[in-house]
Motif scaffolding. Structure first.
Motif, PDB file in Angstrom:
ATOM      1  N   THR A 226       0.085  -1.894   8.689  1.00  0.00           N
ATOM      2  CA  THR A 226       0.423  -1.177   9.922  1.00  0.00           C
ATOM      3  C   THR A 226       1.908  -0.874   9.981  1.00  0.00           C
ATOM      4  O   THR A 226       2.320   0.215  10.422  1.00  0.00           O
ATOM      5  CB  THR A 226      -0.002  -1.989  11.155  1.00  0.00           C
ATOM      6  OG1 THR A 226      -1.369  -2.358  11.031  1.00  0.00           O
ATOM      7  CG2 THR A 226       0.186  -1.188  12.431  1.00  0.00           C
TER       8      THR A 226
ATOM      9  N   GLY B 112       0.618  10.253  16.449  1.00  0.00           N
ATOM     10  CA  GLY B 112      -0.018   9.520  15.365  1.00  0.00           C
ATOM     11  C   GLY B 112      -1.074   8.559  15.880  1.00  0.00           C
ATOM     12  O   GLY B 112      -0.967   8.028  16.986  1.00  0.00           O
TER      13      GLY B 112
ATOM     14  N   ASN C  72      -5.271   1.132   8.728  1.00  0.00           N
ATOM     15  CA  ASN C  72      -4.399  -0.019   8.460  1.00  0.00           C
ATOM     16  C   ASN C  72      -5.158  -1.311   8.199  1.00  0.00           C
ATOM     17  O   ASN C  72      -4.544  -2.367   7.999  1.00  0.00           O
ATOM     18  CB  ASN C  72      -3.437  -0.230   9.630  1.00  0.00           C
ATOM     19  CG  ASN C  72      -4.150  -0.482  10.947  1.00  0.00           C
ATOM     20  OD1 ASN C  72      -5.330  -0.832  10.974  1.00  0.00           O
ATOM     21  ND2 ASN C  72      -3.446  -0.310  12.054  1.00  0.00           N
TER      22      ASN C  72
ATOM     23  N   GLU D  81       5.868   5.386   7.863  1.00  0.00           N
ATOM     24  CA  GLU D  81       5.542   6.700   7.311  1.00  0.00           C
ATOM     25  C   GLU D  81       5.456   7.749   8.413  1.00  0.00           C
ATOM     26  O   GLU D  81       5.922   8.888   8.249  1.00  0.00           O
ATOM     27  CB  GLU D  81       4.219   6.630   6.548  1.00  0.00           C
ATOM     28  CG  GLU D  81       4.296   5.834   5.252  1.00  0.00           C
ATOM     29  CD  GLU D  81       2.937   5.670   4.598  1.00  0.00           C
ATOM     30  OE1 GLU D  81       1.947   6.236   5.132  1.00  0.00           O
ATOM     31  OE2 GLU D  81       2.854   4.997   3.555  1.00  0.00           O
ATOM     32  N   LEU D  82       4.842   7.381   9.544  1.00  0.00           N
ATOM     33  CA  LEU D  82       4.757   8.320  10.667  1.00  0.00           C
ATOM     34  C   LEU D  82       6.145   8.723  11.144  1.00  0.00           C
ATOM     35  O   LEU D  82       6.427   9.908  11.382  1.00  0.00           O
ATOM     36  CB  LEU D  82       3.994   7.665  11.826  1.00  0.00           C
ATOM     37  CG  LEU D  82       2.475   7.694  11.804  1.00  0.00           C
ATOM     38  CD1 LEU D  82       1.910   6.872  12.968  1.00  0.00           C
ATOM     39  CD2 LEU D  82       1.940   9.123  11.872  1.00  0.00           C
TER      40      LEU D  82
ATOM     41  N   LEU E 131      -3.270   5.101  14.623  1.00  0.00           N
ATOM     42  CA  LEU E 131      -3.475   4.016  13.664  1.00  0.00           C
ATOM     43  C   LEU E 131      -4.824   3.384  13.954  1.00  0.00           C
ATOM     44  O   LEU E 131      -5.144   3.067  15.104  1.00  0.00           O
ATOM     45  CB  LEU E 131      -2.365   2.973  13.789  1.00  0.00           C
ATOM     46  CG  LEU E 131      -0.935   3.492  13.604  1.00  0.00           C
ATOM     47  CD1 LEU E 131       0.070   2.391  13.919  1.00  0.00           C
ATOM     48  CD2 LEU E 131      -0.727   4.022  12.201  1.00  0.00           C
TER      49      LEU E 131
ATOM     50  N   THR F 191      -5.535  10.571  11.143  1.00  0.00           N
ATOM     51  CA  THR F 191      -5.538   9.132  11.406  1.00  0.00           C
ATOM     52  C   THR F 191      -5.140   8.349  10.159  1.00  0.00           C
ATOM     53  O   THR F 191      -5.582   8.655   9.040  1.00  0.00           O
ATOM     54  CB  THR F 191      -6.938   8.690  11.864  1.00  0.00           C
ATOM     55  OG1 THR F 191      -7.247   9.387  13.075  1.00  0.00           O
ATOM     56  CG2 THR F 191      -6.998   7.200  12.106  1.00  0.00           C
ATOM     57  N   LEU F 192      -4.313   7.326  10.352  1.00  0.00           N
ATOM     58  CA  LEU F 192      -3.921   6.430   9.268  1.00  0.00           C
ATOM     59  C   LEU F 192      -4.665   5.109   9.422  1.00  0.00           C
ATOM     60  O   LEU F 192      -4.649   4.502  10.492  1.00  0.00           O
ATOM     61  CB  LEU F 192      -2.411   6.179   9.305  1.00  0.00           C
ATOM     62  CG  LEU F 192      -1.510   7.414   9.118  1.00  0.00           C
ATOM     63  CD1 LEU F 192      -0.039   7.009   9.199  1.00  0.00           C
ATOM     64  CD2 LEU F 192      -1.797   8.098   7.782  1.00  0.00           C
TER      65      LEU F 192
ATOM     66  N   ALA G 239       2.424   2.043   7.669  1.00  0.00           N
ATOM     67  CA  ALA G 239       1.911   3.291   8.241  1.00  0.00           C
ATOM     68  C   ALA G 239       2.813   3.794   9.364  1.00  0.00           C
ATOM     69  O   ALA G 239       3.063   5.009   9.479  1.00  0.00           O
ATOM     70  CB  ALA G 239       0.489   3.074   8.761  1.00  0.00           C
ATOM     71  N   THR G 240       3.320   2.892  10.183  1.00  0.00           N
ATOM     72  CA  THR G 240       4.220   3.282  11.277  1.00  0.00           C
ATOM     73  C   THR G 240       5.501   3.875  10.722  1.00  0.00           C
ATOM     74  O   THR G 240       6.006   4.895  11.222  1.00  0.00           O
ATOM     75  CB  THR G 240       4.540   2.071  12.161  1.00  0.00           C
ATOM     76  OG1 THR G 240       3.324   1.482  12.632  1.00  0.00           O
ATOM     77  CG2 THR G 240       5.393   2.467  13.353  1.00  0.00           C
TER      78      THR G 240
END
Length: 341
Positions: free
Chosen positions: A236, A192, A229, A242-243, A194, A226-227, A239-240
């Motif tokens: 962040t 992943g 943030n 979710e990953l 970020l 890419t996510l 997003a983490t």
């Protein structure tokens, strides 16, 4: 050297005539700044009793320039470190008497940054950390058109013609992060990324280089989309999470922007049993603790002191010649693992 050095002794040590030393001491006629600086150094070296007077003359002779630095959020430890480094660099001896003001931009939207730039007054030069945006560029161009040099810090702006840049080599940073995850991962899987924003060209270039590394090695790793943030801790953390939830085969995370605390907290709470290789940027109290605890594996850090010194050097160069070519300085990053912090 005699116990009480005379003007003759000082002139000999400085490689100038006694008449030149006299002119420096008494400001009788103009003396080149470099000569005054040489006499000052010699006076300090030999213990000349009038060294403080010469230092005062040197300070009087140096042209004064006031610099403004627009950095980002004041609650970010990294920007606090950068601000301290700039304040120290401004005080180091050079051919200009620099003063500076540092503004932390708590709101980093283009309109807010543009407003901050419009509010500047009485400044001779501007250093700024900003995203690529037409509003921001327009305000910076107005400054350079007035003869106020602008130096981009950390992330360059491709559309700004008359400026300088001081930062690191984002391409090497991205490839270093990719190499680390590739070599330290015990198995293949998903990776992943970020990112704060693609409008920061430095982050964009690091992301592209990271992805290209895995394309080039033709590996079985899968680099996930890419996510973004926005360099925000809360986003962040989300997003983490979710990953971790969406990718059971996740083997690595590269955080190319901010929001480090949010990522670290989520990894501590939700990924304690998972074998992940994690790379992020900037050495702060949070990332140092995470390194020592094994939550992250590598920190790629901006050399803030060198960035600050090089920025002041660029300002000196441009003040000496406002028509000088655009300068770019790209410094190597500092690398930290648990064993060298």
């Amino acid at each position: 050297m005699p116990k009480h050095p005379t003007i003759k002794d000082l002139a000999k040590a400085a490689g100038v005539s006694t008449a030149t030393v006299d002119r420096v001491l008494n400001s009788r006629t103009s003396v080149r700044l470099a000569t005054t600086e040489r006499v000052l150094k010699a006076a300090s070296d030999i213990g000349y009793h009038g060294a403080n007077l010469i230092r005062m003359r040197f300070e009087e002779a140096r042209p004064k320039r006031h610099l403004a630095f627009l950095l980002q959020r004041s609650n970010d430890q990294f920007y606090q470190q950068l601000a301290t480094a700039i304040q120290q660099a401004v005080l180091e001896p050079c051919s200009y008497n620099f003063t500076c003001e540092i503004r932390f931009m708590e709101e980093v939207s283009p309109s807010s940054i543009a407003q901050q730039l419009r509010s500047l007054s009485g400044v001779d030069g501007v250093g700024i950390v900003a995203l690529e945006n037409s509003q921001v560029t327009q305000e910076l161009e107005k400054l350079t058109d007035k003869g106020v040099p602008v130096i981009n810090l950390l992330s360059d702006m491709a559309t700004l013609k008359k400026s300088g840049f001081v930062g690191w080599d984002s391409r090497k940073v991205g490839r270093t992060a990719a190499w680390t995850i590739h070599r330290l991962s015990k198995k293949t899987g998903s990776i992943g990324i970020l990112l704060g924003s693609h409008r920061y060209l430095g982050q964009q270039e690091a992301e592209t280089s990271f992805i290209n590394y895995f394309r080039e090695i033709d590996s079985d790793f899968t680099v996930l989309p890419t996510l973004l943030n926005l360099d925000d801790d809360r986003l962040t953390a989300q997003a983490t999470s979710e990953l971790l939830e969406a990718n059971p085969d996740l083997v690595g995370i590269y955080n190319a922007g901010g929001g480090r605390a949010g990522m670290i907290d989520t990894l501590r709470n939700e990924a304690a049993e998972r074998e992940l290789v994690v790379v992020c940027q900037e050495l702060t109290g949070e990332t140092k603790s995470a390194l020592l605890d094994g939550v992250i594996d590598l920190v790629i850090a901006t050399p803030t002191k060198e960035i600050a010194r090089e920025t002041i050097k660029q300002f000196q160069t441009v003040f000496n010649d406002l028509h000088a070519d655009r300068a770019e300085t790209r410094l190597p990053a500092d690398l930290f693992i648990s064993e060298n912090v």
